[in-house]
Design a protein around this motif. Structure first.
Motif, short mmCIF file in Angstrom:
data_model
loop_
_atom_site.label_atom_id
_atom_site.label_comp_id
_atom_site.label_asym_id
_atom_site.label_seq_id
_atom_site.Cartn_x
_atom_site.Cartn_y
_atom_site.Cartn_z
N ARG A 41 0.85 -1.19 0.00
CA ARG A 41 0.00 0.00 0.00
C ARG A 41 0.88 1.24 0.00
N GLU A 42 0.36 2.34 -0.52
CA GLU A 42 1.07 3.61 -0.53
C GLU A 42 0.41 4.54 0.48
N LYS A 43 1.22 5.25 1.23
CA LYS A 43 0.71 6.19 2.22
C LYS A 43 0.58 7.56 1.55
N GLU A 44 -0.63 7.92 1.22
CA GLU A 44 -0.87 9.15 0.47
C GLU A 44 -0.93 10.37 1.38
N ILE A 45 -1.39 10.21 2.62
CA ILE A 45 -1.47 11.32 3.57
C ILE A 45 -0.21 11.33 4.41
N ARG A 46 0.47 12.48 4.43
CA ARG A 46 1.73 12.64 5.13
C ARG A 46 2.71 11.51 4.76
N PRO A 47 3.06 11.41 3.50
CA PRO A 47 3.95 10.32 3.05
C PRO A 47 5.34 10.37 3.67
N GLU A 48 5.71 11.53 4.26
CA GLU A 48 7.03 11.61 4.89
C GLU A 48 7.12 10.76 6.15
N ILE A 49 5.96 10.42 6.73
CA ILE A 49 5.93 9.51 7.88
C ILE A 49 5.40 8.17 7.38
N ASP A 50 6.29 7.30 7.03
CA ASP A 50 5.92 5.99 6.48
C ASP A 50 6.84 4.92 7.05
N ILE A 51 6.61 4.59 8.30
CA ILE A 51 7.40 3.55 8.96
C ILE A 51 6.84 2.19 8.57
N GLN A 52 7.67 1.30 8.08
CA GLN A 52 7.24 -0.01 7.65
C GLN A 52 7.79 -1.05 8.62
N ALA A 53 6.91 -1.58 9.45
CA ALA A 53 7.29 -2.55 10.48
C ALA A 53 6.78 -3.92 10.08
N GLN A 54 7.70 -4.89 9.97
CA GLN A 54 7.32 -6.26 9.62
C GLN A 54 7.48 -7.18 10.83
N GLU A 55 6.45 -7.95 11.10
CA GLU A 55 6.55 -9.05 12.06
C GLU A 55 6.73 -10.32 11.25
N ASN A 56 7.90 -10.92 11.34
CA ASN A 56 8.23 -12.03 10.45
C ASN A 56 7.62 -13.33 10.95
N HIS A 57 6.31 -13.46 10.76
CA HIS A 57 5.63 -14.69 11.16
C HIS A 57 5.93 -15.84 10.19
N ALA A 58 6.39 -15.52 8.97
CA ALA A 58 6.78 -16.58 8.04
C ALA A 58 7.95 -17.38 8.60
N ALA A 59 8.94 -16.68 9.16
CA ALA A 59 10.07 -17.38 9.78
C ALA A 59 9.62 -18.13 11.03
N GLU A 60 8.66 -17.56 11.77
CA GLU A 60 8.14 -18.24 12.96
C GLU A 60 7.48 -19.57 12.59
N ILE A 61 6.65 -19.54 11.54
CA ILE A 61 5.96 -20.76 11.11
C ILE A 61 6.95 -21.79 10.61
N THR A 62 7.91 -21.35 9.80
CA THR A 62 8.91 -22.28 9.26
C THR A 62 9.73 -22.93 10.36
N SER A 63 10.20 -22.13 11.31
CA SER A 63 11.01 -22.66 12.41
C SER A 63 10.21 -23.65 13.25
N PHE A 64 8.95 -23.33 13.50
CA PHE A 64 8.12 -24.24 14.29
C PHE A 64 7.92 -25.57 13.57
N LYS A 65 7.59 -25.49 12.28
CA LYS A 65 7.34 -26.72 11.51
C LYS A 65 8.58 -27.61 11.48
N ILE A 66 9.74 -27.01 11.21
CA ILE A 66 10.97 -27.80 11.12
C ILE A 66 11.33 -28.36 12.48
N GLY A 67 11.23 -27.55 13.54
CA GLY A 67 11.57 -28.03 14.87
C GLY A 67 10.63 -29.11 15.35
#
Length: 335
Positions: A41-67
């Motif tokens: 998605r693009e932040k159209e309102i106040r685009p200068e404040i666009d912090i992109q925070a990722q919670e890497n649940h893909a790695a969590e799922i992969t690690s759980f499955k393998i373990g």
């Protein structure tokens, strides 16, 4: 149904078209699991404040499955009563004792080839990409118990070709490496023949070299994560993307609150007054004398954190349920 030197290039041309498309999808999944999860998605309102925070649940799922599935070494079920290293020299009375020794020797060979560690690598490949490969080759120099080498080829440079009939038998196993100048050094196996050839980046393929495949089987084995050949987190990528957007907007909300826009009504400031605001953070105003009252306030509409947290909890629970890491809402509360 039969791959020969005459039709090998035709089969490879068709197979590489599909394989290259698969490589793009697998590369995307590998990057996603490593945390490369751009917000869709693009932040159209106040685009200068666009912090992109990722919670890497893909790695969590992969690690759980393998373990969970490969935390303990995967071994062959051995019903034998004889140890291959036993010094017992009793004569072989029937086929059972001979089979016992063979099973025990096979386990010893797998241990010597470091099978537990290679199983984890194999599992990581097919848990992320949906497919993974194991390969066996006869040893050139035997210096132990094992008579074969076991390798885990990269799924980005390995694929299988199957017969297009009801039985879907494998007819060709292919693995290759890419050189610095873009050439593909290809090795292709049928049950009776090994083909090797060079495919340049531009131009026709080089001459095909062939030699007998003495083991009588394709030495590349394909493993799949499920019947759809999808990675363990692939089905929940849209939910994880939405969760990343939700969490990013929460952080943006805090940043925007700290950097609120100052609303000034019926006020005029000269350069000196603006400097006072910037340096001291204080402004004093008075009515302009025509009955209009001067107003100054910050434009602020923070998110309701409680309602947002409810949405985050729901999205996270859906991720776990669909990826089979969670089965009941009670378990989610316990987690």
């Amino acid at each position: 149904k039969r791959i020969t030197k005459d039709n090998l290039l035709l089969v490879l041309n068709d197979a590489f078209i599909i394989h290259e498309r698969n490589v793009m999808e697998m590369d995307y999944l590998m990057r996603y699991e490593r945390g490369e999860q751009p917000l869709k998605r693009e932040k159209e309102i106040r685009p200068e404040i666009d912090i992109q925070a990722q919670e890497n649940h893909a790695a969590e799922i992969t690690s759980f499955k393998i373990g969970y599935e490969f935390g303990s070494p995967v071994t062959f079920v051995q019903r034998a009563k004889v140890d291959a290293k036993s010094q017992n020299k009793e004569p072989l009375e029937d086929g059972e004792r001979k089979d016992d020794i063979r099973i025990s020797l096979l386990n010893e060979m797998m241990f010597e080839e470091n099978k537990p560690a290679k199983d984890v690598l194999l599992a990581r490949n097919f848990k992320i990409c949906g497919v993974g490969y194991r390969m066996f080759r006869a040893k050139r120099d035997i210096d132990g118990v094992s008579v074969f080498d076991m390798a885990i080829p990269n799924p980005l440079t390995t694929f299988m070709v199957y017969a297009n009939d009801a039985y879907r038998e494998p007819v060709l196993g292919v693995t290759y490496s890419v050189t610095a100048d873009g050439r593909k050094i290809v090795g292709a196996y049928t049950k009776d023949t090994y083909f090797s050839l060079d495919i340049p980046a531009i131009g026709p393929a080089g001459g095909i070299r062939e030699e007998p495949n003495l083991i009588g089987e394709i030495p590349i084995i394909e493993y799949v994560n499920d019947y759809d050949r999808m990675g363990c987190f692939e089905r929940v990528i849209p939910i994880m993307d939405a969760l990343n957007i939700t969490n990013s907007d929460r952080v943006n909300d805090i940043a925007q609150y700290v950097q609120n826009i100052l609303w000034m009504h019926n006020c005029q400031l000269d350069k000196e007054q603006k400097k006072v605001i910037q340096d001291g953070g204080v402004i004093i105003t008075k009515s302009n004398g025509d009955g209009k009252e001067a107003k100054i306030a910050y434009v602020s509409a923070p998110l309701n954190q409680q309602e947002t947290q409810t949405l985050v909890n729901y999205q996270y629970e859906q991720v776990l349920q669909i990826s089979c890491l969670l089965y009941t809402s009670d378990a989610a509360d316990d987690k």
